[in-house]
Structures are given as C-alpha cells and as structure tokens.
Design an enzyme around this catalytic site. Structure first.
Site, PDB file in Angstrom:
ATOM      1  N   GLY A  72       0.818  -1.218   0.000  1.00 40.08           N
ATOM      2  CA  GLY A  72       0.000   0.000   0.000  1.00 40.08           C
ATOM      3  C   GLY A  72       0.849   1.265   0.000  1.00 40.08           C
ATOM      4  N   GLY A 201      -2.245  -6.405   0.173  1.00 40.88           N
ATOM      5  CA  GLY A 201      -2.611  -7.791   0.456  1.00 40.88           C
ATOM      6  C   GLY A 201      -2.780  -8.127   1.926  1.00 40.88           C
ATOM      7  N   THR A 238      11.199  -8.503 -11.310  1.00 40.75           N
ATOM      8  CA  THR A 238      10.520  -9.795 -11.398  1.00 40.75           C
ATOM      9  C   THR A 238       9.369  -9.818 -10.407  1.00 40.75           C
ATOM     10  OG1 THR A 238      12.599 -10.809 -12.008  1.00 40.75           O
ATOM     11  CG2 THR A 238      10.853 -12.293 -11.237  1.00 40.75           C
ATOM     12  N   CYS A 326       2.413   6.997  19.738  1.00 37.48           N
ATOM     13  CA  CYS A 326       3.488   6.764  20.708  1.00 37.48           C
ATOM     14  C   CYS A 326       4.279   5.513  20.376  1.00 37.48           C
ATOM     15  CB  CYS A 326       2.928   6.612  22.106  1.00 37.48           C
ATOM     16  SG  CYS A 326       2.063   8.071  22.659  1.00 37.48           S
TER      17      CYS A 326
HETATM   18  C1  LIG Z   1      -1.726  -0.251   6.046  1.00 33.56           C
HETATM   19  C2  LIG Z   1      -2.061   0.977   5.281  1.00 33.56           C
HETATM   20  C3  LIG Z   1      -1.204   1.472   4.296  1.00 33.56           C
HETATM   21  C4  LIG Z   1       0.147   0.854   4.021  1.00 33.56           C
HETATM   22  O1  LIG Z   1       0.048  -0.395   3.413  1.00 33.56           O
HETATM   23  P1  LIG Z   1       1.332  -1.369   3.429  1.00 33.56           P
HETATM   24  O2  LIG Z   1       0.955  -2.481   2.524  1.00 33.56           O
HETATM   25  O3  LIG Z   1       1.511  -1.799   4.852  1.00 33.56           O
HETATM   26  O4  LIG Z   1       2.482  -0.570   2.915  1.00 33.56           O
HETATM   27  C5  LIG Z   1      -1.587   2.582   3.594  1.00 33.56           C
HETATM   28  N1  LIG Z   1      -2.772   3.178   3.826  1.00 33.56           N
HETATM   29  C6  LIG Z   1      -3.629   2.740   4.759  1.00 33.56           C
HETATM   30  C7  LIG Z   1      -4.924   3.425   4.939  1.00 33.56           C
HETATM   31  C8  LIG Z   1      -3.304   1.623   5.523  1.00 33.56           C
HETATM   32  O5  LIG Z   1      -4.147   1.200   6.450  1.00 33.56           O
END
Ligand SMILES: *Cc1c(COP(=O)(O)O)cnc(C)c1O
Length: 395
Positions: A72, A201, A238, A326
C-alpha cells in the site's frame, strides 16, 4: 483466558490457510520467471494474469489497469509522485485530507519541499471530509485530489462517489487510498469515478509485501521502478508471483464473504461499542457511528493513557492499538484524532480495536470486562481524575 485475542486487523491480518495453499506451488513447483520464454515459465505468467483478472473484476476495472506493487505504501507513493511529475505542466497543486495515512501525508510533505502546493482539507467531528471545503480548494492549477476511502484509525468511510464526481467535473485526477476499504466494502472504480486506487494484500488475509495500484487507462503517468518490462514497464522487477497469487485468492475469498462477514462484524462492533460506553464513564466513540468500517472500534477514554491501556490488555492476551503514535516512537497525539477535534490532552487516551469474523461474542465480553477494570485501575492512579471527581462532587 490464555488464548490470544487479536483485535488489530487494521494493522495486519492472518494469512488464510486457503491463501497460503494457493501460494505454495509458486515457491517450489512453478518457480519459473514469468518473463522467460519457455513453457515452464508460462505457468507463472498465467498465474499473474489470472490474478490480475480476478482483482480487476472485483474492482470493476480492466485487467491492464491493475499494477502489482510492493504494498500500500508503495502504491500511495507512486500515485502521488508520478502524477506530480507527469502533470506539472498543468499545475502544482494537490488536494488531500488531514486524516490520510502517513504514506500519503509524508509523500505530500516530500512534494511540498519540491515546490508543490498541498491543501489539507478539514474533516468534521465524525471524520467525514468537508465537501464544500474540498470544492472551494480547487484551483486552475489543481492536478490531483487524493482522499482515502476509509480511515485506518477511526474507520470513517468517505463520500467517495461525491468526491469522484467533483474531481471529474473539474477535470482533476482522483486517487484514493483504499487499503482499509478493499475487501470490506463494495468498490467499483467506474461507478465511483476513481482514476487511481491503492490496496494491499496483508490487510485482507493475504501476504505482506504485495499491493496494487489501479491506474485508469486514460491516466498518463510514468514508471515508478525503472528496469525491465514487467507491469507494462511501469513497475519493473521480477514479479512476486506467490504474493500476487495469494493477493488474488484473498480478494476472491473477501468478495465471496463480504456480505455475511460485514453483517457479522458490524453486529459485533456495535455490541462492543455499546458495552464499553455503557460500562465506562467518560468514554466516547471516535469516528462516525454508521459510516464506518464494519470492523472498526475507536473509543476515547478521559483521564487515561492509551499506552497504559495497551500494556494492560497485552498482559491479558489482547492485541489492540492506541490512536496515538506513541508506539512509533513519537509522543505526538494522532493527527486523525486532532483533526476530528479531540483536544490534545484527550487524544492520548484512545483505544482502537479492529475485529475479524473470527472474533466471538465471548471474546468481546472478556475484552469489555478487561477494559472496564483497566480504566478504573488507571484512573484510580490519576491525580487529574481525582481532582475531576472532587469538582463533580462539589457541583
Ligand atoms: C496499512 C495501510 C497502508 C500501508 O500499506 P502497506 O501495505 O503496509 O504498505 C496505507 N494506507 C492505509 C490506509 C493503511 O491502512
């Protein structure tokens, strides 16, 4: 109770056994490089393309609009940085909200240092973006609106369709960080006028380190990783074949169970909220009561530190999270809670519990009992609370 009670599904989730099973052959049996020519590698290539189709179908997108990434955060970085670069001829202004994930906010700060102007639109006390402010923020130089689908701390779901409509009317690209919403609420990128969307994922019982960026075919942005021709040359390297297969399997399962799972979680969520609010004084729900993720509970308690609550819950085998940052080494209160108007001194006393369909009413009853006991214990040690009670008695 010695069993672990996991209430931190917004942080990450367990990989489902079916997901793991779907991935296994692509580590050991079909390990061919999907870019290789021979028939053996075609297995890996086909697995990727089937996965892409599954996910595209789930989002109402075309398969060639789905780009696999490393998660994400990468998808968020790519969307913002690439739009900024590709559309700087049109303008240098980006609109986002005050309650975005740090993958968006810190990327915006990075872009600000490079001459881009960012407007951080306010949300109301429930965490819903102020659409009139959003519309007023639009300038001739605005190139992108990026607003998250659902918030990771307080669970508030944004009026995505309305935002998409505003963006479209003004001919501005619309990106949404849908990491928390994906697999939990229905999403159709066409109906919602979404140009770009991030998902991950590991937030939906899939593996960690795999994500996606949906890029509508009409959006012309550059590559994020330069190198080979993978992902239509836009994200070289890849592919993580087992990860992609697992992500698609998790998506398939999430799609199949969405309705019943969300009904179950919503019931459990509202039960947990009602129980805590009826058993604990000076406690308040953070986020919107109904426009919220089916599995998100975030409650603010006056006169306690969220961190102390987390430690006590951990001793009882309960995994939860605090609204404050925190844990990540900073003493600043959560930017999300401040944005919904929680005063500085109260923003440290919040507790986030994010459920899954595996949680039971018995677990929730146990947790409620723990919370009520912990609040009492922590407040009994708080001079502030003592003063407060004395003042109340005088009234
Ligand atoms: C967890 C999260 C991310 C980051 O995703 P990752 O796959 O852990 O890098 C981004 N945005 C939101 C809203 C999330 O909850």
């Amino acid at each position: 109770m010695s069993k672990l009670i996991y209430l931190d599904n917004a942080a990450t989730t367990a990989v489902y056994p079916e997901v793991l099973e779907s991935m296994k052959p692509y580590f050991t049996e079909y390990y061919g490089n999907p870019s290789s020519i021979y028939g053996f590698a075609a297995k890996s290539k086909k697995a990727i393309e089937d996965s892409r189709s599954t996910i595209a179908g789930f989002l109402g997108a075309k398969p060639n609009e789905i780009y696999f990434t490393g998660g994400g955060s990468e998808s968020d970085n790519w969307a913002l940085k690439a739009v900024a670069e590709a559309y700087q001829g049109k303008g240098n202004h980006i609109i986002t909200s005050k309650i975005e994930h740090h993958a968006i906010l810190h990327t915006c700060e990075y872009l600000e240092k490079r001459g881009f102007e960012i407007t951080y639109v306010d949300v109301d006390e429930d965490g819903v973006i102020k659409l009139d402010e959003l519309e007023k923020a639009i300038r001739p130089t605005t190139i992108l609106i990026s607003v998250m689908f659902a918030n990771n701390e307080i669970g508030t779901i944004q009026p995505i369709k309305e935002i998409g409509k505003i963006a479209k009317e003004h001919n501005i690209l619309f990106h949404t960080d849908a990491v928390q919403a994906y697999g939990h609420v229905p999403i159709n990128v066409e109906e919602l006028n979404i140009d770009m969307l991030s998902a991950s994922g590991h937030k939906i019982n899939g593996p960690k380190g795999i994500g996606l960026l949906y890029i509508k075919n009409s959006v012309k942005i550059g590559s994020f990783i330069h190198g080979g021709a993978q992902e239509r040359s836009r994200r070289a390297g890849t592919q993580n074949v087992p990860g992609i297969v697992g992500f698609a399997k998790a998506t398939e399962l999430a799609a199949a169970t969405m309705e019943s799972r969300s009904a179950y979680e919503t019931k459990l969520r509202d039960y947990l909220i009602d129980q805590v609010l009826s058993k604990v004084k000076y406690a308040k729900l953070n986020g919107h009561k109904t426009k919220r993720l089916p599995n998100n509970v975030n409650i603010g308690f006056e006169f306690i530190e969220g961190e102390s609550m987390l430690i006590l819950l951990d001793q009882a085998g309960v995994c939860a999270s605090s609204g404050s940052a925190c844990t990540s080494g900073s003493l600043d209160p959560s930017h999300v809670l401040l944005a919904i108007g929680v005063p500085h001194e109260k923003a440290h006393g919040s507790l986030r519990m994010t459920l899954s369909e595996k949680n039971t009413k018995e677990e929730i009853d146990f947790v409620v009992e723990q919370i009520a006991g912990n609040v009492e214990r922590l407040r009994s040690m708080s001079p502030l609370y003592e003063d407060f009670v004395k003042k109340q008695e005088k009234k």
